[in-house]
Motif scaffolding. Structure first.
Motif, PDB file in Angstrom:
ATOM      1  N   GLN A   1       0.820  -1.209   0.000  1.00 12.49           N
ATOM      2  CA  GLN A   1       0.000   0.000   0.000  1.00 12.49           C
ATOM      3  C   GLN A   1       0.854   1.259   0.000  1.00 12.49           C
ATOM      4  OE1 GLN A   1      -3.352   0.202  -0.009  1.00 12.49           O
ATOM      5  NE2 GLN A   1      -3.952  -1.913   0.295  1.00 12.49           N
ATOM      6  N   ALA A   2       1.910   1.277   0.805  1.00  9.51           N
ATOM      7  CA  ALA A   2       2.714   2.498   0.910  1.00  9.51           C
ATOM      8  C   ALA A   2       3.729   2.609  -0.212  1.00  9.51           C
ATOM      9  CB  ALA A   2       3.428   2.534   2.264  1.00  9.51           C
ATOM     10  N   GLY A   3       4.275   1.465  -0.674  1.00  6.34           N
ATOM     11  CA  GLY A   3       5.379   1.521  -1.619  1.00  6.34           C
ATOM     12  C   GLY A   3       5.025   1.315  -3.071  1.00  6.34           C
ATOM     13  N   LEU A   4       3.874   0.677  -3.333  1.00  5.57           N
ATOM     14  CA  LEU A   4       3.584   0.292  -4.717  1.00  5.57           C
ATOM     15  C   LEU A   4       2.394   1.023  -5.334  1.00  5.57           C
ATOM     16  CD1 LEU A   4       4.127  -3.590  -4.610  1.00  5.57           C
ATOM     17  CD2 LEU A   4       5.730  -1.814  -5.324  1.00  5.57           C
ATOM     18  N   VAL A   5       1.358   1.301  -4.541  1.00  2.71           N
ATOM     19  CA  VAL A   5       0.122   1.827  -5.137  1.00  2.71           C
ATOM     20  C   VAL A   5       0.375   3.123  -5.891  1.00  2.71           C
ATOM     21  CG1 VAL A   5      -2.146   2.797  -4.644  1.00  2.71           C
ATOM     22  CG2 VAL A   5      -1.424   0.703  -3.508  1.00  2.71           C
ATOM     23  N   GLY A   6       1.024   4.089  -5.230  1.00  2.71           N
ATOM     24  CA  GLY A   6       1.239   5.382  -5.872  1.00  2.71           C
ATOM     25  C   GLY A   6       2.037   5.274  -7.166  1.00  2.71           C
ATOM     26  N   ARG A   7       3.068   4.424  -7.161  1.00  3.11           N
ATOM     27  CA  ARG A   7       3.901   4.276  -8.362  1.00  3.11           C
ATOM     28  C   ARG A   7       3.163   3.544  -9.475  1.00  3.11           C
ATOM     29  NH1 ARG A   7       9.587   2.322  -5.474  1.00  3.11           N
ATOM     30  NH2 ARG A   7       9.854   4.172  -4.154  1.00  3.11           N
ATOM     31  N   LEU A   8       2.487   2.452  -9.101  1.00  2.92           N
ATOM     32  CA  LEU A   8       1.856   1.631 -10.126  1.00  2.92           C
ATOM     33  C   LEU A   8       0.633   2.297 -10.740  1.00  2.92           C
ATOM     34  CD1 LEU A   8       2.175  -1.945  -8.564  1.00  2.92           C
ATOM     35  CD2 LEU A   8       3.618  -0.847 -10.287  1.00  2.92           C
TER      36      LEU A   8
END
Length: 420
Positions: free
Chosen positions: A266-273
């Motif tokens: 949730q913190a590391g992937l959602v924003g980037r993906l």
């Protein structure tokens, strides 16, 4: 100011989830001790407790959402945290099932602050950044589950009531923190002119969605996703005891691993993906990962295979923030609280029937009369629900893939009046 406000809500949700996570490894065992140690009876009572919690969520989440639209987000969040802290103390003192039953009733009423937290995020975050912000909120859930169940399992090894005392202290500390620091996100000019109790009841909140037909199908997808999660919430502790002979500490550490993986996603992937693949693709991918994770949970014969499903189930969390972001773009700004109340109300509806259904499925497939002995049947059922959600999500979001989103919500469809 926007970033600071999101951080405040992030910390609030972390503390709330930490308090809830603390009691997960011990509540079923406390119920089991109160019914004389019978695991089948404890499973049924646990399901009933979960249904009661969900009924209160179904009724009071829309009310909290409407109250926050009228009076602001801050007072609603503070009142919820205060009530939750006092209720954990009541449950810590409970010596009989009726008192514990009342405690779960009150916690269902007061735990609806997540509704207002989501509306708060929609208030302070621009449209193009909402998926990442909801992902941060999902990471807060994950962090709470990293620390909460592990700490609850450790404390439960000392005393089954100690986690309730610590949870109460955390909820009350969260109330004090919010009182001193949390700013209001909804200015007076954006609030609804009056509190409408008719519109704040669960059916009234759902009727509001009829004015936004393009959002209704996506709400059903979110409902199916939330419903499927209750197989894990309601049966995992007793399933792990029955299938792998795990006690509170093993359960706590396993749930901590679930939370750690979820927090990373949730913190590391959602924003980037979401920037790379878009909200729709990410939502559908999350549903597919969830199907695979639940199938491993349900069909895995060894602890190692079961644990292999945890990263897949964590990746299922990729779907929630984009779905929330799409929904907030379809509803007028002054109705964000009612939207989140409707979604939380549906989650409460899932909580009413989910724990009862999944615990009964679990009890049926381990019972002496079972034609097929399958302890993980509840998880297989969850995979089927997510498969239905994937098919529906593919269809209802096709228009979002073709039509560019704008900051403004589309004009609501006029709600039909009474016949005649």
């Amino acid at each position: 100011m926007r970033r600071a406000a999101v951080i405040f809500i992030f910390v609030t949700v972390v503390l709330d989830m930490l308090a809830f996570g603390l009691i997960i490894p011990v509540l079923p065992h406390l119920v089991q001790a109160m019914v004389g140690g019978d695991i089948a009876v404890a499973t049924q009572w646990t399901g009933l407790f979960g249904a009661l919690f969900g009924l209160m969520q179904f009724v009071f989440s829309p009310i909290q959402g409407a109250l926050s639209d009228r009076f602001g987000r801050r007072p609603v969040i503070l009142a919820s945290n205060l009530g939750l802290g006092l209720d954990f103390i009541v449950m810590a003192l409970a010596q009989t099932l009726p008192v514990l039953f009342i405690g779960r009733l009150v916690s269902g009423i007061t735990a609806a602050s997540f509704t207002t937290a989501n509306a708060y995020i929609a208030d302070v975050t621009p449209r193009e950044k909402r998926a990442a912000a909801f992902g941060l909120l999902g990471a807060a859930f994950g962090i709470g589950f990293v620390i909460g169940p592990a700490l609850g399992g450790f404390l439960g090894g000392i005393s089954p009531r100690l986690p309730f005392w610590v949870a109460g202290a955390l909820a009350l500390a969260n109330f004090v923190y919010g009182w001193l620091i949390l700013p209001e996100s909804l200015p007076p000019e954006r609030r609804t002119p009056r509190f409408d109790l008719k519109g704040a009841n669960p059916l009234g909140a759902l009727r509001m969605l009829r004015r936004y037909p393009h959002a209704l199908g996506l709400v059903v997808v979110i409902f199916l996703t939330q419903f499927a999660q209750f197989s894990l919430n309601s049966t995992f502790v007793l399933f792990a005891d029955y299938r792998f002979q795990w006690g509170p500490q093993e359960v706590g550490y396993t749930l901590a691993l679930v939370g750690l993986c979820s927090g990373i996603v949730q913190a590391g992937l959602v924003g980037r993906l979401v920037r790379r693949f878009g909200e729709r693709r990410l939502m559908l991918s999350g549903l597919a990962f969830g199907i695979a994770g639940f199938l491993l949970f349900g069909l895995g014969a060894t602890p190692l295979v079961f644990l292999a499903g945890i990263p897949l189930l964590a990746l299922a969390g990729l779907g929630g923030p984009p779905a929330q972001a799409i929904l907030t773009q379809q509803v007028d700004p002054h109705e964000q609280g009612r939207l989140q109340g409707a979604i939380s109300g549906l989650a409460g509806l899932a909580t009413i029937f989910g724990p009862f259904l999944f615990t009964q499925v679990f009890a049926t497939f381990i019972g002496p009369q079972a034609n097929l002995h399958l302890p993980g049947a509840a998880f297989v059922l969850s995979a089927a629900l997510l498969a239905a959600g994937l098919l529906l999500g593919w269809r209802v979001t096709a228009r979002f893939a073709r039509i560019p989103a704008t900051d403004a919500a589309p004009p609501p469809v006029a709600e039909p009046g009474p016949p005649g």
